[in-house]
Design a protein around this motif. Structure first.
Motif, PDB file in Angstrom:
ATOM      1  N   ASP A 217       0.862  -1.184   0.000  1.00  0.00           N
ATOM      2  CA  ASP A 217       0.000   0.000   0.000  1.00  0.00           C
ATOM      3  C   ASP A 217       0.897   1.233   0.000  1.00  0.00           C
ATOM      4  OD1 ASP A 217      -1.992   1.845   0.344  1.00  0.00           O
ATOM      5  OD2 ASP A 217      -2.469   1.284   2.411  1.00  0.00           O
ATOM      6  N   MET A 218       0.799   2.048  -1.041  1.00  0.00           N
ATOM      7  CA  MET A 218       1.614   3.256  -1.118  1.00  0.00           C
ATOM      8  C   MET A 218       1.163   4.231  -0.019  1.00  0.00           C
ATOM      9  SD  MET A 218       3.602   2.559  -3.638  1.00  0.00           S
ATOM     10  CE  MET A 218       4.354   4.158  -3.961  1.00  0.00           C
TER      11      MET A 218
ATOM     12  N   LYS B 207       2.380   2.459   9.402  1.00  0.00           N
ATOM     13  CA  LYS B 207       2.492   3.376   8.272  1.00  0.00           C
ATOM     14  C   LYS B 207       3.112   4.661   8.761  1.00  0.00           C
ATOM     15  CE  LYS B 207      -0.652   2.674   4.517  1.00  0.00           C
ATOM     16  NZ  LYS B 207       0.284   3.345   3.632  1.00  0.00           N
TER      17      LYS B 207
ATOM     18  N   ASP C  62      -3.282   2.316  -5.734  1.00  0.00           N
ATOM     19  CA  ASP C  62      -2.013   2.247  -5.010  1.00  0.00           C
ATOM     20  C   ASP C  62      -1.899   1.035  -4.080  1.00  0.00           C
ATOM     21  OD1 ASP C  62      -3.862   3.157  -3.090  1.00  0.00           O
ATOM     22  OD2 ASP C  62      -2.264   4.127  -1.957  1.00  0.00           O
TER      23      ASP C  62
HETATM   24 MG   LIG Z   1      -2.328   3.965   0.159  1.00  0.00          MG
END
Ligand SMILES: [Mg+2]
Length: 395
Positions: free
Chosen positions: A14-15, A166, A112
């Motif tokens: 996941d970007m 993240k 993404d």
């Molecule tokens: Mg993302």
């Protein structure tokens, strides 16, 4: 004849803050600043919402889907920009191509985000962890962006894992650790659980995934229907869906889950009979013919197998598909186990006539109709929120 069941290794990528990160990449002046991609704030009177914002903007409490006027009030000095989708798509393709170098089994679920199954390829790269680090490093060096990655024995846990640390995270859940990994997490991390369902589950006494996992599946099924049984499976780390493209352009399928597992082959053969008819009708409606037939069999205990055969010609003929499916089924050794689900699919699709584009539109429409029907059913039972979330899962 059958391969032993070894744990799969699924990677979810996941970007990080994708649109905003691309803007910061392309505009060095935006770096280190709060960047909000979305509608025009018009000095606080704008309508529309935030698409994505940078981590700097998140510190002001701004988040995706927030009204742009509210974002403006929270941080008027932020850089507000319109989305540039062609550019995001270009970078998305670059990332997906890179991912595909590490496995042909790729499922892209948004611009993404994607899953790859690295069960067969991890060892060539020094194991799953090294492979994941390589991918992250290459995206940083070659694309200039960071991504967060989760690695786990199935798609559900891999996606939960990629979200845990993240940005620029890497979280691994080893096989055998599924339940421990999920247990302390809040129930809202389960796919399909939005705020309403979360409140409902909390009323029932469930606040963590572990609490759901420990509840007898029967009880959840009694209280929440099939949906409850499914939640129990996720809570116990069970998600057997293969990483494959579910898109209508590549395959078309139908399947049937029995209310109770079935031992009698004759009953399964009757189901195959019916599914072949239904699949043939769908394919004719969508102007599709296919050349590879897949029989999917899920046994009691959720073990899932697929068997593929190539046909000499493109077809959507019910009888042809039926005969081949029955032959595969009769040759499949299910070791005396009962059947939970049976499905038929056709891939290597070719259109019957007309342009590719109209073909894709028709197939897409068929899929939409199906999803629409499914959503109606879920809504009738669990309300709108459940349906919206289910639609995301159904893709
Ligand atoms: Mg993302």
């Amino acid at each position: 004849m059958q391969k032993p069941l070894s744990p799969r290794i699924v990677l979810h990528l996941d970007m990080d803050a994708f649109y905003a990160a691309v803007e910061q990449l392309d505009h060095p002046a935006y770096r280190g600043k709060p960047v909000v991609v979305g509608a025009d704030p018009k000095g606080g009177s704008g309508r529309g919402v935030v698409a994505t914002c940078s981590y700097e903007a998140r510190q002001f409490g701004i988040h995706s889907a927030m009204p742009i006027s509210q974002a403006y009030r929270r941080c008027p000095q932020a850089v507000f920009v319109f989305p540039r989708f062609p550019r995001y798509t270009e970078i998305s393709r670059q990332v997906m191509r890179l991912l595909q170098e590490y496995s042909p089994q790729l499922l892209q679920i948004s611009i993404d985000e994607a899953f790859i199954d690295i069960t067969q390829t991890a060892n060539f790269h020094g194991g799953a962890k090294v492979l994941a680090e390589k991918i992250k490093a290459r995206i940083k060096n070659e694309v200039g962006l960071t991504a967060s990655v989760g690695v786990a024995p199935n798609m559900f846990i891999a996606k939960v894992a990629s979200d845990l640390r993240k940005p620029d995270g890497l979280t691994i859940c080893a096989a055998g650790q599924e339940k421990n990994f999920l247990a302390p997490l809040p129930v809202k991390k389960l796919w399909g659980v939005g705020p309403k369902t979360e409140a409902h589950l909390q009323k029932m006494g469930f606040s963590t995934i572990g609490q759901i996992a420990q509840c007898p599946q029967k009880l959840l099924a009694e209280k929440l229907g099939k949906w409850g049984a499914h939640l129990w499976e996720l809570a116990n780390g069970i998600d057997e869906r293969p990483v494959e493209d579910w898109g209508p352009r590549k395959s078309i399928s139908q399947e049937h889950t029995y209310d109770q597992d079935v031992a009698d082959s004759k009953i399964v053969e009757q189901t195959i009979w019916k599914i072949a008819d239904g699949l043939s009708a769908d394919m004719r409606n969508a102007d599709l013919k296919g050349q590879v037939l897949t029989l999917k069999i899920r046994l009691e205990g959720f073990e899932t197998f697929t068997r593929q055969r190539k046909l000499p010609e493109f077809t959507n003929d019910a009888e042809t598909m039926r005969q081949l499916a029955l032959e595969i089924f009769r040759n499949f050794d299910r070791r005396g186990k009962k059947v939970r689900l049976i499905g038929l699919g056709m891939s290597h699709l070719n259109n019957v006539g007309g342009e590719q584009l109209s073909l894709f539109q028709t197939a897409e429409q068929t899929r939409r109709d199906k999803v629409a029907g499914l959503l109606d059913a879920v809504r009738a039972k669990h309300g709108d929120e459940a349906a919206t979330r289910a639609s995301l899962l159904e893709k």
